[in-house]
Design a protein around this motif. Structure first.
Motif, PDB file in Angstrom:
ATOM      1  N   ARG A  53       0.831  -1.200   0.000  1.00  0.00           N
ATOM      2  CA  ARG A  53       0.000   0.000   0.000  1.00  0.00           C
ATOM      3  C   ARG A  53       0.873   1.260   0.000  1.00  0.00           C
ATOM      4  NH1 ARG A  53      -5.325   0.076   0.182  1.00  0.00           N
ATOM      5  NH2 ARG A  53      -6.427   1.965   0.845  1.00  0.00           N
ATOM      6  N   GLU A  54       1.956   1.247   0.757  1.00  0.00           N
ATOM      7  CA  GLU A  54       2.873   2.397   0.755  1.00  0.00           C
ATOM      8  C   GLU A  54       3.462   2.616  -0.629  1.00  0.00           C
ATOM      9  OE1 GLU A  54       5.568   0.902   3.660  1.00  0.00           O
ATOM     10  OE2 GLU A  54       4.829   2.232   5.245  1.00  0.00           O
ATOM     11  N   ALA A  55       3.861   1.525  -1.283  1.00  0.00           N
ATOM     12  CA  ALA A  55       4.426   1.642  -2.625  1.00  0.00           C
ATOM     13  C   ALA A  55       3.383   2.180  -3.600  1.00  0.00           C
ATOM     14  CB  ALA A  55       4.961   0.297  -3.089  1.00  0.00           C
ATOM     15  N   ALA A  56       2.154   1.709  -3.479  1.00  0.00           N
ATOM     16  CA  ALA A  56       1.079   2.213  -4.334  1.00  0.00           C
ATOM     17  C   ALA A  56       0.871   3.704  -4.106  1.00  0.00           C
ATOM     18  CB  ALA A  56      -0.214   1.445  -4.058  1.00  0.00           C
ATOM     19  N   PHE A  57       0.903   4.121  -2.849  1.00  0.00           N
ATOM     20  CA  PHE A  57       0.766   5.548  -2.555  1.00  0.00           C
ATOM     21  C   PHE A  57       1.933   6.342  -3.145  1.00  0.00           C
ATOM     22  CE2 PHE A  57      -1.896   4.657   1.506  1.00  0.00           C
ATOM     23  CZ  PHE A  57      -3.062   4.654   0.757  1.00  0.00           C
ATOM     24  N   ALA A  58       3.141   5.783  -3.091  1.00  0.00           N
ATOM     25  CA  ALA A  58       4.291   6.481  -3.674  1.00  0.00           C
ATOM     26  C   ALA A  58       4.055   6.748  -5.157  1.00  0.00           C
ATOM     27  CB  ALA A  58       5.557   5.659  -3.480  1.00  0.00           C
ATOM     28  N   LEU A  59       3.559   5.746  -5.881  1.00  0.00           N
ATOM     29  CA  LEU A  59       3.286   5.922  -7.301  1.00  0.00           C
ATOM     30  C   LEU A  59       2.189   6.961  -7.509  1.00  0.00           C
ATOM     31  CD1 LEU A  59       3.317   2.216  -8.569  1.00  0.00           C
ATOM     32  CD2 LEU A  59       5.221   3.787  -8.249  1.00  0.00           C
ATOM     33  N   SER A  60       1.170   6.911  -6.676  1.00  0.00           N
ATOM     34  CA  SER A  60       0.073   7.864  -6.797  1.00  0.00           C
ATOM     35  C   SER A  60       0.538   9.290  -6.520  1.00  0.00           C
ATOM     36  CB  SER A  60      -1.060   7.481  -5.834  1.00  0.00           C
ATOM     37  OG  SER A  60      -2.130   8.406  -5.926  1.00  0.00           O
ATOM     38  N   ILE A  61       1.336   9.454  -5.468  1.00  0.00           N
ATOM     39  CA  ILE A  61       1.872  10.789  -5.160  1.00  0.00           C
ATOM     40  C   ILE A  61       2.672  11.315  -6.347  1.00  0.00           C
ATOM     41  CG2 ILE A  61       3.461  12.069  -3.662  1.00  0.00           C
ATOM     42  CD1 ILE A  61       2.658  10.012  -1.428  1.00  0.00           C
ATOM     43  N   ALA A  62       3.422  10.433  -6.987  1.00  0.00           N
ATOM     44  CA  ALA A  62       4.247  10.858  -8.119  1.00  0.00           C
ATOM     45  C   ALA A  62       3.414  11.350  -9.293  1.00  0.00           C
ATOM     46  CB  ALA A  62       5.149   9.711  -8.569  1.00  0.00           C
ATOM     47  N   THR A  63       2.192  10.824  -9.448  1.00  0.00           N
ATOM     48  CA  THR A  63       1.354  11.329 -10.547  1.00  0.00           C
ATOM     49  C   THR A  63       1.043  12.810 -10.368  1.00  0.00           C
ATOM     50  OG1 THR A  63      -0.786  10.772  -9.524  1.00  0.00           O
ATOM     51  CG2 THR A  63       0.277   9.067 -10.865  1.00  0.00           C
ATOM     52  N   SER A  64       1.066  13.278  -9.122  1.00  0.00           N
ATOM     53  CA  SER A  64       0.815  14.699  -8.869  1.00  0.00           C
ATOM     54  C   SER A  64       2.033  15.564  -9.156  1.00  0.00           C
ATOM     55  CB  SER A  64       0.372  14.905  -7.414  1.00  0.00           C
ATOM     56  OG  SER A  64      -0.907  14.340  -7.210  1.00  0.00           O
ATOM     57  N   MET A  65       3.161  14.938  -9.450  1.00  0.00           N
ATOM     58  CA  MET A  65       4.366  15.677  -9.813  1.00  0.00           C
ATOM     59  C   MET A  65       4.813  15.355 -11.237  1.00  0.00           C
ATOM     60  SD  MET A  65       6.570  15.557  -6.255  1.00  0.00           S
ATOM     61  CE  MET A  65       6.175  13.915  -5.670  1.00  0.00           C
ATOM     62  N   ALA A  66       3.965  14.653 -11.972  1.00  0.00           N
ATOM     63  CA  ALA A  66       4.298  14.230 -13.331  1.00  0.00           C
ATOM     64  C   ALA A  66       3.801  15.267 -14.327  1.00  0.00           C
ATOM     65  CB  ALA A  66       3.677  12.865 -13.622  1.00  0.00           C
ATOM     66  N   GLY A  67       4.712  15.836 -15.096  1.00  0.00           N
ATOM     67  CA  GLY A  67       4.323  16.817 -16.105  1.00  0.00           C
ATOM     68  C   GLY A  67       5.501  17.152 -16.987  1.00  0.00           C
ATOM     69  N   GLY A  68       5.228  17.817 -18.085  1.00  0.00           N
ATOM     70  CA  GLY A  68       6.301  18.216 -18.983  1.00  0.00           C
ATOM     71  C   GLY A  68       5.872  18.099 -20.433  1.00  0.00           C
ATOM     72  N   PHE A  69       6.134  19.139 -21.210  1.00  0.00           N
ATOM     73  CA  PHE A  69       5.681  19.201 -22.592  1.00  0.00           C
ATOM     74  C   PHE A  69       6.863  19.117 -23.556  1.00  0.00           C
ATOM     75  CE2 PHE A  69       2.454  22.312 -20.641  1.00  0.00           C
ATOM     76  CZ  PHE A  69       1.665  21.271 -20.175  1.00  0.00           C
ATOM     77  N   MET A  70       6.629  18.496 -24.703  1.00  0.00           N
ATOM     78  CA  MET A  70       7.659  18.420 -25.727  1.00  0.00           C
ATOM     79  C   MET A  70       7.946  19.780 -26.351  1.00  0.00           C
ATOM     80  SD  MET A  70       6.592  14.784 -27.457  1.00  0.00           S
ATOM     81  CE  MET A  70       7.682  15.009 -28.861  1.00  0.00           C
ATOM     82  N   SER A  71       7.104  20.749 -26.096  1.00  0.00           N
ATOM     83  CA  SER A  71       7.367  22.110 -26.582  1.00  0.00           C
ATOM     84  C   SER A  71       8.586  22.723 -25.911  1.00  0.00           C
ATOM     85  CB  SER A  71       6.141  23.003 -26.361  1.00  0.00           C
ATOM     86  OG  SER A  71       5.691  22.927 -25.020  1.00  0.00           O
ATOM     87  N   GLN A  72       9.136  22.047 -24.893  1.00  0.00           N
ATOM     88  CA  GLN A  72      10.367  22.510 -24.249  1.00  0.00           C
ATOM     89  C   GLN A  72      11.624  21.987 -24.943  1.00  0.00           C
ATOM     90  OE1 GLN A  72      10.259  24.790 -22.165  1.00  0.00           O
ATOM     91  NE2 GLN A  72       8.573  24.583 -20.718  1.00  0.00           N
ATOM     92  N   PHE A  73      11.473  21.139 -25.955  1.00  0.00           N
ATOM     93  CA  PHE A  73      12.644  20.601 -26.646  1.00  0.00           C
ATOM     94  C   PHE A  73      13.447  21.736 -27.265  1.00  0.00           C
ATOM     95  CE2 PHE A  73      11.456  15.902 -27.607  1.00  0.00           C
ATOM     96  CZ  PHE A  73      11.043  15.736 -26.305  1.00  0.00           C
TER      97      PHE A  73
END
Length: 467
Positions: free
Chosen positions: A176-196
């Motif tokens: 459950r802790e590992a699942a929460f870690a992955l879930s928390i990371a979705t809230s920090m997941a971002g980034g656009f290819m327009s930054q290339f």
């Protein structure tokens, strides 16, 4: 396993329960990834973007972790961010097809920073990398190809989640802790290819590495998170693929790299993607979307003995998704040149190779390079890379033509680098940054990484020697 149909719980259980005794081929493949990533991070640490990131985070708190090429010791999230940026700064780091991302530039810095903080062994680092890569790939398969094709930079999105998985494994979190870690990371997941072509592009790898360290650390102390952030009514797939997700799934006619737009929950660890898909390790320091064309032109050049002065035109037919990544037809800066098909082929035509030095400002501005750019012509093909190879057609000034099709680049599973090529690449990257005697010492400890009780001997030798 309770809740196996939920990808977060399935991935959390796999991270918690999978045995840590990997076959030798897995250990060697992962070790090569560590060596390659550290190698490209050594010169990457001296790049302006990495120095800017280091200067920024240096005031945010010291800690036990090494910033490569610096005498500063940082808190783990900041070391991961600096070293992740360094690893991706030169675009010389590997690609991973299931997630369509630069995997090792995210995973290795995250794992090293947390391992240095925790006093973890080299074997634990290898194990964390292997498991983090697997989850990064599974998440990528659940959202790609549409996620990447619609402009999300998967290094920063799937990378954050993969790094969280690696860090959760290193911290030995329960399901459950590992699942929460992955879930928390979705809230920090971002980034656009327009930054290339900008400094923010390599920062994406640093941000994803930092996110992994933070997400797993938050989960370790009991911070909870939603369990529908991957596959729910407002999950990553529906938000970062689009409202037409179901239609896209139904209309998939060609599946590449296991990208089904569904999260695999029944056989999370089979096959092991490190072996079945492999990494695309770069022999050229630029965007991997150019590498099939570069390999093709180099092969024709070597086979037929022509030089740049003999070429009238080069016509490249390639998947549209590859050419979209190479958006700078007339690059003006080194960063833009790394995302230019025209410049990449100019280097191969002019020199028969493409090295780090070819992305210096004076090289990009050189008259002979600029004169060659208009000779390259593009033909985008609306097919996936597994459906259509990159076709390179060269017309010489004497009227003769030569053609070659390239399905997979050198450095991929189909044509892997040899151990000698790995070593040569490492030496060329470190030249000018690490003294010869110290380089031999560093390489010796890296080769023994799986047997080290702690990674301190490696990290000590990656720090600056004299301020």
């Amino acid at each position: 396993m309770g809740g196996a149909a939920n990808p977060l719980l399935a991935y959390g259980a796999w991270l918690a329960d999978t045995p840590r005794d990997w076959p030798e081929v897995v250990v060697v493949t992962a070790l090569n990834a560590f060596i390659d990533t550290i190698g490209v991070a050594i010169p990457g640490a001296a790049e302006a973007v990495t120095q800017k990131v280091l200067a920024t985070v240096a005031g945010w708190g010291a800690g036990p972790c090494t910033a490569i090429g610096s005498d500063r010791k940082l808190a783990a999230p900041w070391a991961a961010m600096v070293n992740g940026t360094a690893a991706h700064a030169l675009d010389f780091d590997d690609n991973f097809d299931p997630s369509k991302a630069h995997a090792s530039a995210v995973l290795v810095p995250a794992v090293l920073a947390l391992a240095e903080q925790e006093g973890a062994s080299g074997a634990a680092c290898i194990d964390a990398y292997v498991t983090g890569l697997q989850i990064m790939g599974r998440v990528g398969q659940g959202v790609n190809p549409a996620h990447r094709n619609r402009g999300w930079h998967a290094t920063s999105t799937t990378g954050a989640i993969g790094a969280a998985a690696a860090c959760a494994r290193l911290l030995r979190l329960e399901q459950r802790e590992a699942a929460f870690a992955l879930s928390i990371a979705t809230s920090m997941a971002g980034g656009f290819m327009s930054q290339f072509g900008t400094e923010t592009k390599p920062l994406h790898a640093g941000l994803a590495a930092k996110a992994g360290v933070m997400a797993a650390s938050f989960a370790r102390v009991g911070l909870d998170a939603g369990l529908e952030t991957l596959d729910g009514p407002r999950g990553m797939n529906r938000l970062m693929v689009g409202p037409d997700l179901e239609e896209l799934r139904a209309n998939l006619t060609h599946i590449e790299h296991g990208q089904t737009l569904r999260f695999e929950t029944g056989n999370v660890g089979e096959p092991l993607l490190l072996l079945s898909s492999g990494l695309k390790v770069k022999r050229f320091p630029n965007c991997g979307s150019a590498h099939r064309a570069m390999d093709g032109l180099l092969a024709l050049r070597e086979q037929h003995g022509f030089g740049a002065e003999d070429i009238a035109e080069v016509r490249v037919s390639a998947p549209a998704s590859h050419l979209a990544n190479l958006m700078y037809e007339d690059p003006r800066t080194p960063a833009q040149a790394k995302f230019s098909l025209e410049y990449a082929l100019a280097m191969i035509a002019l020199h028969g190779h493409c090295a780090l030095s070819d992305f210096a400002e004076e090289a990009v501005a050189a008259p002979e390079a600029r004169a060659f750019l208009p000779r390259v012509h593009r033909n985008p093909v609306d097919k996936g890379e597994g459906e259509f190879p990159t076709r390179v057609e060269v017309t010489l000034k004497d009227g003769s033509t030569h053609r070659i099709d390239v399905e997979m680049p050198v450095g991929s599973l189909a044509a892997p680098l040899s151990q000698r090529q790995y070593a040569t690449k490492f030496d060329e990257c470190a030249a000018g940054f690490v003294a010869p005697g110290e380089l031999a010492d560093l390489k010796g400890y890296l080769s023994k990484l799986p047997d080290l009780e702690t990674i301190a001997p490696v990290m000590d030798r990656l720090a600056a020697r004299d301020g």
